[in-house]
Scaffold this active site. Structure first.
Site, PDB file in Angstrom:
ATOM      1  N   ASP A  19       1.095  -1.490  -0.275  1.00 35.77           N
ATOM      2  CA  ASP A  19      -0.076  -0.407  -0.135  1.00 35.77           C
ATOM      3  C   ASP A  19       0.885   1.392   0.194  1.00 35.77           C
ATOM      4  O   ASP A  19       0.346   2.744   0.489  1.00 35.77           O
ATOM      5  CB  ASP A  19      -1.077  -0.007   1.181  1.00 35.77           C
ATOM      6  N   GLY A  21       1.659   3.114  -2.088  1.00 34.57           N
ATOM      7  CA  GLY A  21       0.951   3.291  -3.308  1.00 34.57           C
ATOM      8  C   GLY A  21       1.594   3.571  -5.044  1.00 34.57           C
ATOM      9  O   GLY A  21       1.769   4.318  -5.687  1.00 34.57           O
ATOM     10  N   LYS A  22       1.949   2.359  -4.912  1.00 33.61           N
ATOM     11  CA  LYS A  22       2.502   1.959  -6.574  1.00 33.61           C
ATOM     12  C   LYS A  22       1.313   1.980  -7.757  1.00 33.61           C
ATOM     13  O   LYS A  22       2.042   1.970  -8.422  1.00 33.61           O
ATOM     14  CB  LYS A  22       3.050   0.299  -6.636  1.00 33.61           C
ATOM     15  N   ALA A  45      -4.142  -8.172  -3.847  1.00 40.87           N
ATOM     16  CA  ALA A  45      -3.652  -6.388  -4.295  1.00 40.87           C
ATOM     17  C   ALA A  45      -4.620  -6.349  -4.509  1.00 40.87           C
ATOM     18  O   ALA A  45      -5.458  -6.061  -5.617  1.00 40.87           O
ATOM     19  CB  ALA A  45      -2.255  -6.787  -4.880  1.00 40.87           C
ATOM     20  N   GLY A  46      -4.730  -4.286  -3.964  1.00 41.27           N
ATOM     21  CA  GLY A  46      -5.864  -3.462  -4.655  1.00 41.27           C
ATOM     22  C   GLY A  46      -4.667  -1.940  -5.125  1.00 41.27           C
ATOM     23  O   GLY A  46      -4.093  -1.254  -4.206  1.00 41.27           O
ATOM     24  N   HIS A  47      -5.453  -2.214  -6.121  1.00 41.90           N
ATOM     25  CA  HIS A  47      -4.790  -0.768  -6.846  1.00 41.90           C
ATOM     26  C   HIS A  47      -5.467   0.100  -7.038  1.00 41.90           C
ATOM     27  O   HIS A  47      -5.947   0.318  -7.784  1.00 41.90           O
ATOM     28  CB  HIS A  47      -2.920  -1.168  -7.723  1.00 41.90           C
ATOM     29  N   GLN A 232       2.333  -6.240  -3.544  1.00 43.29           N
ATOM     30  CA  GLN A 232       2.855  -6.117  -2.235  1.00 43.29           C
ATOM     31  C   GLN A 232       3.580  -5.620  -1.968  1.00 43.29           C
ATOM     32  O   GLN A 232       4.195  -5.114  -2.632  1.00 43.29           O
ATOM     33  CB  GLN A 232       2.558  -7.679  -1.512  1.00 43.29           C
ATOM     34  N   THR A 247       3.046 -12.389   3.031  1.00 39.39           N
ATOM     35  CA  THR A 247       1.816 -12.939   1.313  1.00 39.39           C
ATOM     36  C   THR A 247       2.829 -14.246   1.446  1.00 39.39           C
ATOM     37  O   THR A 247       4.278 -14.494   1.655  1.00 39.39           O
ATOM     38  CB  THR A 247       1.586 -11.624   0.689  1.00 39.39           C
ATOM     39  N   THR A 307      -7.639  -1.304   0.296  1.00 38.67           N
ATOM     40  CA  THR A 307      -8.693  -1.066  -1.107  1.00 38.67           C
ATOM     41  C   THR A 307      -9.152  -2.527  -0.811  1.00 38.67           C
ATOM     42  O   THR A 307     -10.283  -2.072  -2.128  1.00 38.67           O
ATOM     43  CB  THR A 307      -7.309  -1.206  -2.057  1.00 38.67           C
ATOM     44  N   THR A 308      -8.295  -3.579  -0.894  1.00 33.79           N
ATOM     45  CA  THR A 308      -9.266  -5.332  -1.073  1.00 33.79           C
ATOM     46  C   THR A 308     -10.027  -5.902  -0.204  1.00 33.79           C
ATOM     47  O   THR A 308     -11.110  -5.735  -0.079  1.00 33.79           O
ATOM     48  CB  THR A 308      -8.424  -6.211  -1.158  1.00 33.79           C
ATOM     49  N   LEU A 340       3.022  12.205   0.546  1.00 33.19           N
ATOM     50  CA  LEU A 340       4.307  13.634   1.720  1.00 33.19           C
ATOM     51  C   LEU A 340       3.101  14.869   2.137  1.00 33.19           C
ATOM     52  O   LEU A 340       3.023  14.973   3.354  1.00 33.19           O
ATOM     53  CB  LEU A 340       5.078  14.445   0.995  1.00 33.19           C
TER      54      LEU A 340
HETATM   55  P1  IMP Z   1      -2.655 -13.098   1.740  1.00 33.95           P
HETATM   56  O1  IMP Z   1      -1.653 -12.327   0.854  1.00 33.95           O
HETATM   57  O2  IMP Z   1      -4.052 -12.787   1.113  1.00 33.95           O
HETATM   58  O3  IMP Z   1      -1.746 -13.959   2.328  1.00 33.95           O
HETATM   59  O4  IMP Z   1      -2.158 -11.719   3.100  1.00 33.95           O
HETATM   60  C1  IMP Z   1      -1.091 -11.946   4.175  1.00 33.95           C
HETATM   61  C2  IMP Z   1      -0.059 -11.155   4.382  1.00 33.95           C
HETATM   62  O5  IMP Z   1       0.085 -10.249   3.365  1.00 33.95           O
HETATM   63  C3  IMP Z   1      -1.953 -10.079   5.577  1.00 33.95           C
HETATM   64  O6  IMP Z   1      -1.337  -9.371   6.711  1.00 33.95           O
HETATM   65  C4  IMP Z   1      -1.934  -9.003   4.490  1.00 33.95           C
HETATM   66  O7  IMP Z   1      -3.299  -7.767   4.774  1.00 33.95           O
HETATM   67  C5  IMP Z   1      -0.942  -8.715   3.531  1.00 33.95           C
HETATM   68  N1  IMP Z   1      -1.445  -8.252   1.958  1.00 33.95           N
HETATM   69  C6  IMP Z   1      -1.736  -9.163   0.984  1.00 33.95           C
HETATM   70  N2  IMP Z   1      -2.194  -8.226   0.135  1.00 33.95           N
HETATM   71  C7  IMP Z   1      -1.666  -6.830   0.516  1.00 33.95           C
HETATM   72  C8  IMP Z   1      -1.426  -5.731  -0.112  1.00 33.95           C
HETATM   73  O8  IMP Z   1      -1.738  -5.840  -1.528  1.00 33.95           O
HETATM   74  N3  IMP Z   1      -0.728  -4.392   0.274  1.00 33.95           N
HETATM   75  C9  IMP Z   1      -1.410  -5.057   1.851  1.00 33.95           C
HETATM   76  N4  IMP Z   1      -0.923  -5.834   2.602  1.00 33.95           N
HETATM   77  C10 IMP Z   1      -1.155  -6.773   1.636  1.00 33.95           C
END
Ligand code: IMP
Length: 432
Positions: A19, A21-22, A45-47, A232, A247, A307-308, A340
């Site tokens: 997260d 901000g990619k 992921a949530g972009h 991630q 992850t 985001t997700t 910032l």
């Molecule tokens: P998973 O990827 O769903 O297995 O989650 C494993 C860990 O990675 C958890 O703490 C999630 O909140 C974190 N995580 C997975 N994808 C993202 C992402 O895109 N942004 C931030 N944290 C993430």
């Protein structure tokens, strides 16, 4: 004799816990590239991308999709929830976005309905040690990949093979789950319904499936500039993150090759993205986490909600040893600093410059045998700038205190900060 093609690929990676901000930066940066490849992760992921075309929340499609004329691949290192991808492509096309440049690796793995059930049940079974996964089936899908019983995207194109693979996986998985969780009421659709759903998704996805790794190598040989987009980030990377609170994919620059099919000689530059403070969603170590009003202020000002999953993100001060470690792991040669402007909300600021571990000063994050909880941050205090800077696009227009804050981060991490983002829109960026 073979001559070597010049390196023309740039990897863009997250330096914190995700997260950073990619998505916004890829959207801005992608204009310089002819091919963008997202190489790891899945719909966890949530972009968020905000540009002249609208605001988009992407989970699987690379954030470079808005760049006219560029191709966008979802690489073999990713795991794909087909229904989610169909929805995402549909929403993009509805918004008038040209998705014809998008291709999906036939070698990527399919997230199946049982993966999502396993994800939720297994994480719950961890009790107080739960990882706090996104519940999108990511870990179990990668487990099956490594255990050599996963189903790859290319299988969708062969009906007989698809039926066979789903049948084997379904019988083993669903029965094992019922045995392991006999008292839990969970729902997995019937085998025929799963196959029918996959066939339906294939009607949309079929035309996008390709040998993207072969296409990527051809593009590289032809001199195309390639952006390798991570999902991630380093501190939740399977190898280098805060294991086991990570992850299940390779989110660092090392994963950019295995997840795209490009060889390491193709990479000429690595850009690391870091937020001007730190956030984390899910469980696991976070030395600079704030539990007071400052943390609340950051969450509100930075809109720090996943985001997700919509979960509130944990917020804290910038952790320089952690980002320096991440720069080293990735070989980052420049850093893009984001958000910032959010720090305008705070009267004074802190940067973690080291840790105190049982009275000893440490300048790197702990090893696996050392408890993170005993790493207490050593802070340097810096003045705030008491004025909004949202949307500022020139370095000279920043207040002195903001410049000092960025300069100090740069000194501490030892990598130049090449751009500073001051807002969510594509144009809210300072190029130094
Ligand atoms: P998973 O990827 O769903 O297995 O989650 C494993 C860990 O990675 C958890 O703490 C999630 O909140 C974190 N995580 C997975 N994808 C993202 C992402 O895109 N942004 C931030 N944290 C993430």
């Amino acid at each position: 004799m073979k001559t070597r093609s010049p390196a023309s690929a740039t990897a863009l990676v997250g330096l914190q816990f995700g997260d950073e901000g990619k998505g916004k930066l890829v959207d801005w940066f992608a204009e310089q590239f002819g091919l963008i490849i997202r190489y790891n992760g899945g719909a966890n992921a949530g972009h968020t991308v905000q540009n002249a075309l609208g605001t988009f929340k992407l989970h699987l499609v690379p954030s470079g999709i808005f760049t006219n004329g560029a191709q966008c691949f979802l690489g073999n290192g990713a795991v794909v929830d087909p229904e989610q991808l169909v929805l995402e492509l549909g929403a993009l096309r509805e918004a008038g976005i040209d998705t014809r440049g998008f291709f999906l690796s036939s070698k990527a793995h399919l997230v199946m309905p049982w993966h999502k059930v396993e994800d939720v049940l297994f994480d719950k079974a961890r009790g107080k040690d739960a990882i706090g996964t996104t519940g999108r089936g990511i870990g179990p899908c990668y487990v099956d990949k490594v255990n050599r019983c996963g189903i790859r995207v290319g299988t969708l194109l062969d009906q007989r093979m698809l039926r066979e693979r789903v049948h084997v996986a379904y019988t083993t998985k669903v029965h094992a789950l019922r045995r392991q969780f006999p008292t839990v009421d969970f729902t997995i659709p019937k085998e025929d319904a799963i196959i029918a759903q996959l066939q339906k998704s294939t009607e949309t996805l079929g035309e996008y499936i390709a040998n993207t790794d072969v296409l990527a190598r051809i593009a590289w040989k032809n001199g195309t500039r390639i952006l390798l987009e991570a999902a991630q980030a380093t501190m939740i990377d399977l190898e280098f993150g805060t294991y086991p609170y990570v992850t299940s994919s390779l989110a660092t620059s090392a994963g950019a090759c295995s997840g795209s099919g490009l060889p390491p000689t193709a990479i000429e530059s690595v850009v690391g993205v870091a937020k001007a403070y730190t956030t984390r969603v899910g469980n696991g170590p976070f030395p600079t986490e704030l539990f007071d009003e400052s943390g609340e202020t950051l969450r509100a000002a930075g809109q720090e909600f996943g985001t997700t999953t919509g979960r509130p993100r944990r917020c804290g001060w910038f952790d320089a040893p952690l980002v320096r470690y991440a720069c080293n792991v990735n070989g980052a040669d420049k850093v893009f600093l984001t958000k910032l402007d959010v720090l305008s909300a705070l009267p004074s600021l802190r940067i973690c410059v080291a840790y105190d571990f049982r009275g000893e000063i440490r300048i790197a994050p702990p090893g696996p045998q050392e408890p993170y909880e005993e790493f207490t941050p050593v802070y340097e205090d810096l003045p705030g700038w008491h004025t909004p800077i949202a949307g500022v696009t020139s370095w000279d227009a920043l207040p002195d205190a903001a410049k000092r804050y960025v300069d100090r981060i740069e000194e501490m991490i030892g990598v130049p900060v090449a751009t500073v983002a001051t807002g969510p829109a594509r144009e809210h960026i300072i190029v130094r």
